[in-house]
Write an enzyme that holds these catalytic residues in place. Sequence first.
Site, PDB file in Angstrom:
ATOM      1  N   GLU A  41      22.519 -29.667  59.200  1.00 54.94           N
ATOM      2  CA  GLU A  41      22.198 -30.661  60.228  1.00 54.94           C
ATOM      3  C   GLU A  41      20.906 -30.303  60.958  1.00 54.94           C
ATOM      4  O   GLU A  41      20.124 -31.186  61.318  1.00 54.94           O
ATOM      5  CB  GLU A  41      23.360 -30.800  61.222  1.00 54.94           C
ATOM      6  CG  GLU A  41      24.703 -31.148  60.585  1.00 54.94           C
ATOM      7  CD  GLU A  41      24.658 -32.333  59.640  1.00 54.94           C
ATOM      8  OE1 GLU A  41      23.791 -33.205  59.801  1.00 54.94           O
ATOM      9  OE2 GLU A  41      25.486 -32.388  58.717  1.00 54.94           O
TER      10      GLU A  41
ATOM     11  N   TYR B 268      22.576 -35.498  47.307  1.00 58.34           N
ATOM     12  CA  TYR B 268      22.527 -34.171  47.915  1.00 58.34           C
ATOM     13  C   TYR B 268      22.143 -33.094  46.893  1.00 58.34           C
ATOM     14  O   TYR B 268      21.102 -32.449  47.011  1.00 58.34           O
ATOM     15  CB  TYR B 268      23.892 -33.816  48.523  1.00 58.34           C
ATOM     16  CG  TYR B 268      24.259 -34.573  49.773  1.00 58.34           C
ATOM     17  CD1 TYR B 268      24.149 -33.977  51.026  1.00 58.34           C
ATOM     18  CD2 TYR B 268      24.747 -35.875  49.707  1.00 58.34           C
ATOM     19  CE1 TYR B 268      24.508 -34.651  52.179  1.00 58.34           C
ATOM     20  CE2 TYR B 268      25.096 -36.564  50.851  1.00 58.34           C
ATOM     21  CZ  TYR B 268      24.982 -35.955  52.090  1.00 58.34           C
ATOM     22  OH  TYR B 268      25.334 -36.643  53.232  1.00 58.34           O
TER      23      TYR B 268
END
Length: 658
Positions: free
Chosen positions: A343, A429
Amino acid sequence: MRFLAPVFAAALVLVLSACNAQIPGQESERMGIAPLLTSEQAFDDQTFAQPQVARVTHVDLDLAMDFDAKTIGGTATLDVLAADDATEIVLDSNGLQIASIADEAGNALEYEMGEMEEGKGAPLTVQLPATKLERPADLPEGELANTHRIVVTYTSAPDAEALQWLSPEQTAGGEHPFVFSQGQAINNRTWIPTQDSPGIRQTWEATVTAPEPLNIVMSGVVEGDPEAAGEGRRAFTFVMDKPVPPYLIAIAAGNIEFAELGPRSGVWAEPEVLEAAAEEVGDTEEMIDAGEKLFGEYRWGRYDMIVLPPAFPYGGMENPVMTFLTPTFIAGDRSNNGLIAHELAHSWSGNLTTYSSWRDGWLNEGVTSYIESRITEEVYGKARAEQEYALSYASLAEGIEQAGADNPNTAMRTPDEISPFDTQGVAIYDKGTVFLKTVENIVGREKFDAWLTSWFDRHAFQPVTSEMMLADMRENLVQGDEELEERLMLDEWVYGTGLPENAWKPSAEAFAAVDSAAAAYAADGTLPGADAWSKWTAAEQRRFLEELPEELTAEQLAALDSTLGLSKTGNNEVLFLWLEAALRNEYQPAVPQAEAFLGRVGRNKFVAPLFAALNGTDWGKPIAQRIYADTRGGYHAYTRSNVDAMLGYEGEAEAAES
């Protein structure tokens, strides 16, 4: 998509220059208006907006939370930049209850809500005011020239998909209600009337009230202390003076407290969770330093986080200056802190440079996952980073094998013929991670790092596309070297399906001992000893469990649990893998623990696969229905939608008929 193609072809607007408008309460000036991309690859087919005609550049929210009605309502004042001949602006809406729309002076403006489109909402078309604001001094001739301001008075619907309203019983404290938002991908149009597209970056500010003693946090910098707002309410004010994609406007409110971690970081959580949360994220400042060392300045000022109640459907959400986190990452040993690294990495890829279209998801998530691995290496060492990369590579290979190497869902950039939300997660991803790892190892880390840092510098606070990144790679990394171009296979990686043949394979040593143990277990049932298991890293434990045979007997499962203590682990990633293996093999002793787990966890990554494991057998189907009937109300709309479709859930319809 094609109905706007002629407009894009004719559009003269390529880049908009800076507009320095002052934000009240800010000493510094608001950053410039972000560029508008008009290439076909930049086109976002998930918005009704026509930003080349008129677009939102700033949002000012003045809202109140109503926990009884489960709504947020008030006004949204929008600054609009429009072409000379523009007479209207098209916004995105999904369930918004519009009371009125007016100009800055309060004169009513005509508007029309269009037809609803499933999953997308409806266009909200507003006639622009006749009066215009002063033209921005730095805006070049020939660009969108007119500025307007419109005021939308509205309320969100009680079932707004972006908002999760929790009763006191659904929180750790059990005394106060809680609410949080999840805007990505296109859910913010259910509580904010704006142009909800990642390529239409906007600055914003907000004043929001909530009943005492609740605290509010948002993905903007808080301005001063909360102020009394009457009737037992307090008002909180926030500013985001950097243009961001609208999905990154986020809010949460509840009985939360703050713990400082360092000079520019801290964490919010319910008091009952705060101490454990602060301990778990104690490496945050070191991670920020690592990110800056690798890829340049952290441009957002603060990096704060909030650990949300378990209903939060994701592991984390990279909202600027306020990352949202699931409590399921708390393991007591920081073994799941790859989530924090991920993040935080979005502060460069995703938030600083953002895909203009959802079809370029890898530009956010794949690049971020690569940076995550680099931050992990800096903070936790090369061995841990190599293990994480090996897990990512294995996940990608498995996903491609299951889908088929020619499946369009395995392309990094989603082809036009399928929905951008149908692309495999591993293609967004993991394939992005492996791609950049491959490029790094072909060109050399020093050269690659210099290029990636310069990419962020050149496109800071701007939308980007796959074609832009590939062009930048060719100009600044390949530099005309035909042999290097051929070795990199850039187009095949981004636009092709499957796994290109030059993919950089993980080190064979990353899991050598674990893979040997997994092979021994598959061959003759030999388990690693409890002492050896306890010394393995969480990544090593996950690897072993992921390599278990698909079919296991009750005796084998009992031995696994008793020897390795799987049902007693404090790591939810490990516990999930154990429960999934147990449920797919109809292991009755695991059902009570699975039921308890599904009752306290709302993270879709765990919930949907466990229900899928149950639903995959005749034995498990009634168990799945029984558990889901009890737990469904505590899940976010995203998690519910996935499990509803899987189980053919008709509980609400049946209740209505009765």
